[in-house]
Design a protein around this motif. Structure first.
Motif, PDB file in Angstrom:
ATOM      1  N   LEU A 199      -2.520 -22.223   5.019  1.00 32.39           N
ATOM      2  CA  LEU A 199      -1.186 -22.785   4.918  1.00 32.39           C
ATOM      3  C   LEU A 199      -0.195 -21.854   5.582  1.00 32.39           C
ATOM      4  O   LEU A 199      -0.242 -20.640   5.392  1.00 32.39           O
ATOM      5  N   ASP A 200       0.732 -22.410   6.334  1.00 31.27           N
ATOM      6  CA  ASP A 200       1.780 -21.627   6.953  1.00 31.27           C
ATOM      7  C   ASP A 200       2.976 -21.635   6.015  1.00 31.27           C
ATOM      8  O   ASP A 200       3.625 -22.654   5.816  1.00 31.27           O
ATOM      9  N   LEU A 201       3.234 -20.508   5.379  1.00 31.13           N
ATOM     10  CA  LEU A 201       4.335 -20.406   4.436  1.00 31.13           C
ATOM     11  C   LEU A 201       5.602 -19.885   5.083  1.00 31.13           C
ATOM     12  O   LEU A 201       6.596 -19.624   4.403  1.00 31.13           O
ATOM     13  N   GLY A 202       5.587 -19.734   6.361  1.00 29.13           N
ATOM     14  CA  GLY A 202       6.783 -19.303   7.077  1.00 29.13           C
ATOM     15  C   GLY A 202       6.980 -17.805   7.117  1.00 29.13           C
ATOM     16  O   GLY A 202       7.988 -17.327   7.600  1.00 29.13           O
ATOM     17  N   LYS A 203       6.058 -17.029   6.593  1.00 24.64           N
ATOM     18  CA  LYS A 203       6.187 -15.579   6.609  1.00 24.64           C
ATOM     19  C   LYS A 203       5.356 -15.029   7.752  1.00 24.64           C
ATOM     20  O   LYS A 203       4.309 -15.550   8.100  1.00 24.64           O
ATOM     21  N   LYS A 204       5.817 -13.933   8.294  1.00 25.16           N
ATOM     22  CA  LYS A 204       5.101 -13.286   9.384  1.00 25.16           C
ATOM     23  C   LYS A 204       4.067 -12.320   8.824  1.00 25.16           C
ATOM     24  O   LYS A 204       4.235 -11.766   7.740  1.00 25.16           O
ATOM     25  N   ASP A 205       2.983 -12.110   9.573  1.00 24.38           N
ATOM     26  CA  ASP A 205       1.936 -11.192   9.136  1.00 24.38           C
ATOM     27  C   ASP A 205       2.361  -9.729   9.255  1.00 24.38           C
ATOM     28  O   ASP A 205       1.918  -8.886   8.512  1.00 24.38           O
TER      29      ASP A 205
END
Length: 157
Positions: free
Chosen positions: A134-140
């Motif tokens: 899931l893409d939660l909008g946070k960067k790695d």
């Protein structure tokens, strides 16, 4: 006096007359509606509570707000006297008989675009046991812009 100077006053008096007349008419309709209450009818109070009329007094109404729970309200607090079908639909969730002529509209578009005989397509790029991320909008990686302080850290902007 000149007619042009009197015109704003005449318009103002006329508007006030029309507004008081409509308000008086609404009050008469509300009083007439309250007079048509009988024990057993469903009502809605000005607070939005639905109840059943049990007893009617001169200025008060006894309402059954739940089975066995009675409350006394002022007649002026009754906002609407409901028909039986509408009261049952709102309070008990009883749906009216559906129209046979009305078209059936699905809840989502997927039922319109999917064929019954077509099997769902599998994503061949992923392994069977791997769940999609899931893409939660946070960067790695941490943000390198600014002074290096993130939210919640001491001295954060």
């Amino acid at each position: 006096m000149n007619l042009v100077t009197l015109l704003p006053f005449i318009v103002l008096i006329g508007a006030m007359f029309l507004m008081t007349r409509s308000a008086k008419k609404k009050q008469q309709q509300a009083a007439q509606m309250r007079d048509h209450m009988t024990p057993g009818t469903g009502v809605r109070t000005i607070g939005g509570m639905y109840a059943t009329v049990k007893e009617i007094g001169d200025d008060t109404v006894t309402l059954e707000v739940a089975p066995g729970v009675h409350a006394i309200y002022a007649k002026m607090s009754i906002a609407a006297v409901l028909e039986d079908a509408e009261y049952n639909r709102i309070v008990h969730g009883a749906e009216a008989a559906a129209e046979h002529d009305a078209p059936v509209v699905p809840d989502d578009i997927s039922s319109l675009t999917k064929d019954e005989d077509e099997a769902p397509k599998a994503d061949l790029a992923k392994d069977e046991d791997e769940a999609p991320k899931l893409d939660l909008g946070k960067k790695d990686r941490p943000d390198t812009e600014g002074d290096g302080k993130g939210d919640g850290e001491a001295g954060a902007k």
